[in-house]
Design a protein around this motif. Sequence first.
Motif, mmCIF file in Angstrom:
data_model
loop_
_atom_site.group_PDB
_atom_site.id
_atom_site.type_symbol
_atom_site.label_atom_id
_atom_site.label_comp_id
_atom_site.label_asym_id
_atom_site.label_seq_id
_atom_site.Cartn_x
_atom_site.Cartn_y
_atom_site.Cartn_z
ATOM 1 N N ASN A 1 80.269 13.926 13.519
ATOM 2 C CA ASN A 1 81.340 13.035 13.078
ATOM 3 C C ASN A 1 82.717 13.641 13.277
ATOM 4 O O ASN A 1 83.715 12.927 13.281
ATOM 5 C CB ASN A 1 81.160 12.694 11.596
ATOM 6 N N HIS A 2 82.795 14.962 13.401
ATOM 7 C CA HIS A 2 84.078 15.628 13.548
ATOM 8 C C HIS A 2 84.389 15.947 15.007
ATOM 9 O O HIS A 2 85.386 16.595 15.299
ATOM 10 C CB HIS A 2 84.090 16.925 12.734
ATOM 11 N N GLY A 3 83.532 15.506 15.926
ATOM 12 C CA GLY A 3 83.793 15.710 17.345
ATOM 13 C C GLY A 3 83.216 16.975 17.933
ATOM 14 O O GLY A 3 83.373 17.231 19.122
ATOM 15 N N ARG A 4 82.550 17.801 17.106
ATOM 16 C CA ARG A 4 81.948 19.021 17.651
ATOM 17 C C ARG A 4 80.617 18.683 18.329
ATOM 18 O O ARG A 4 79.928 17.752 17.932
ATOM 19 C CB ARG A 4 81.713 20.035 16.528
ATOM 20 N N PRO A 5 80.233 19.447 19.338
ATOM 21 C CA PRO A 5 78.946 19.179 19.992
ATOM 22 C C PRO A 5 77.785 19.468 19.050
ATOM 23 O O PRO A 5 77.825 20.406 18.258
ATOM 24 C CB PRO A 5 78.944 20.141 21.191
ATOM 25 N N THR A 6 76.742 18.658 19.132
ATOM 26 C CA THR A 6 75.546 18.874 18.314
ATOM 27 C C THR A 6 74.520 19.751 19.025
ATOM 28 O O THR A 6 73.618 20.279 18.370
ATOM 29 C CB THR A 6 74.891 17.529 17.967
ATOM 30 N N TYR A 7 74.643 19.894 20.325
ATOM 31 C CA TYR A 7 73.692 20.749 21.043
ATOM 32 C C TYR A 7 74.320 21.251 22.331
ATOM 33 O O TYR A 7 75.313 20.700 22.822
ATOM 34 C CB TYR A 7 72.391 20.012 21.342
ATOM 35 N N ILE A 8 73.753 22.319 22.855
ATOM 36 C CA ILE A 8 74.170 22.907 24.127
ATOM 37 C C ILE A 8 72.932 23.074 24.996
ATOM 38 O O ILE A 8 71.868 23.479 24.505
ATOM 39 C CB ILE A 8 74.865 24.272 23.914
ATOM 40 N N GLU A 9 73.065 22.726 26.261
ATOM 41 C CA GLU A 9 71.937 22.834 27.198
ATOM 42 C C GLU A 9 72.212 23.931 28.217
ATOM 43 O O GLU A 9 73.261 23.948 28.856
ATOM 44 C CB GLU A 9 71.719 21.501 27.913
ATOM 45 N N LEU A 10 71.280 24.851 28.331
ATOM 46 C CA LEU A 10 71.360 25.916 29.334
ATOM 47 C C LEU A 10 70.287 25.676 30.393
ATOM 48 O O LEU A 10 69.090 25.645 30.079
ATOM 49 C CB LEU A 10 71.145 27.285 28.678
#
Length: 606
Positions: free
Chosen positions: A585-594
Amino acid sequence: MPIRPLSETMVNQIAAGEVIERPASVVKELVENALDAGATRIDVATAGGGLSLIRVTDDGSGIPEAELPLAVARHCTSKLTDDINDIRALGFRGEALPSIGSVSKLAIRSRTVGAANGAEIAVDGGRVAAVRPAPANRGTLVEVRDLFFATPARLKFMKGERAEATAIADTVKRIAIAFPEVRFSLSGPDRSTLDLAPAGEGPEGRLARVAQVLGREFAENSLLVDALREGVRLDGYISIPAYSRANALQQFAYVNGRPVRDKLIAGALRAGFADVLPRDRHPVTALFLTLDPALVDVNVHPAKSDVRFRDPGLVRGLIVGAIRETLARSGIRAATSGADGMMAAFRADSDRAAAPAWPRGESGVHAPLWTAPQPARSFGPAGGFGEAMQAVFETARSTDMRADASEPSVDLLDRDLGAARAQVHENYIVAQTRDSLIIVDQHAAHERLVYEQLKTALASRDVPAQMLLVPEIVDLGEDDAERLAKHADTLRRFGLSVERFGPGAVAVRETPAMLGEVDAGQLIRDLADEIGEHDTTETLTRRLDAIAATMACHGSVRSGRKLRPEEMNALLRQMEATPGSGTCNHGRPTYIELKLADIERLFGRR
């Protein structure tokens, strides 16, 4: 002092103050003239930030020798018919060249197709010289020297050479995006050479040109927008929510190919991304509006950067709706920039000097890579949601992490977010797909899921209202009061009850319960301003959504909670099914893909 006509030189200098604000304005006018002439190559050279020299060369149709005196005369143009509503060229006012010539030393050399020789005309501080023969290639060369020498007071308002050179580069890039089939080059001693090769036509060519200007990263993190409503077409590219900027400088908007900076379009962009980006983050966009020239007025200002739409509500609704539909249709995507930052953090010690200095926590472990500050939040009592909202909240908190036993058995490695393998530091879920490694922030991800459920409840039910013991009377203008009265039924759905109270006031009898104590007068004035400008009531909707976002934050899975494998997989499956779940909700990413290929490069396997 008696009334008298101004001299031609004074008239041109006054016009120059509107048309020619800085060297970048000169470049804009000259490049647009070249494009109107059908140029396929445009070369721009500058010196001294454009104050000493601006030279624009094109291979367009050129100017006939007999028409050169008219080219530097006010209000003479070949681009406008007798219908002022049918403007299809970038330039049409016939003011740019005479305005430039009145405040600088201007020379125009041109040769048309089939002409044996070229011709040249010069203007020095408004004094026009006779046309003379000159050697020239096909097309036109315009040279501007000593800009503002005739109006030295204007020079005091110029910024440094570097700042003016940067503004010129930004202008060329902004125009180049709209014409991917044209080659643009910019050179000079005060900047490195910019060379944008032709990128072709169609969506592929446009995306290639956008990548040339905004970088490969944007192309990898963008979504195609294509929508049509009542004869108005919107197409272009927007960034995914996880790929944003701290300012709006990389937002490009075009109306019938004309670069514009329009408040309506900027507001529609904010509204379209309101649910997925915080207020201090901005998307990267390149959007193109195409409509009948009669439906838009580009003759608002001599600089032609402002426009007025005949139906602003239609344009705003098209942009907001197209963005939200595109984001919902795109599924779940992570920004490649997050993975690039993590890869840099994982480099060997010898390489870390060149890597970003990501902040570290007390334990020395790298903190999350996205560090934009959270916006301040204020909210009313939780009980203000009412029974319906509280039921949704409790359901989301207690049941949505359970695995669905009735779901058919599938290979989870083929899912977008893969199969959960571990939980790290009781906060990050590590999942595996066929070709990548996924790291999920469990709290941020579940926060988005709960928020979407609360929003669905808000959209499908009337918001509970709280009655004021004494109705609050808010004084407004007659027009504002009338507009609010027309939207009374919509406002009542959101728990705000208003009615007319005399010729220039409204009475507020109920306010949304979930807002708690609220300044009803200020809320009504904000709504009146928004309805007057955009004919929408999104101010109230944003406030309710902010409360829902805060409640979702407090009601989601907390950091530090241990999850069972079936709970982790259930969370991943719900993320895949929820639009916008790539950011919290605050615009931060919920996940990162490598990607596996990137990991193998870290270990020297590739």
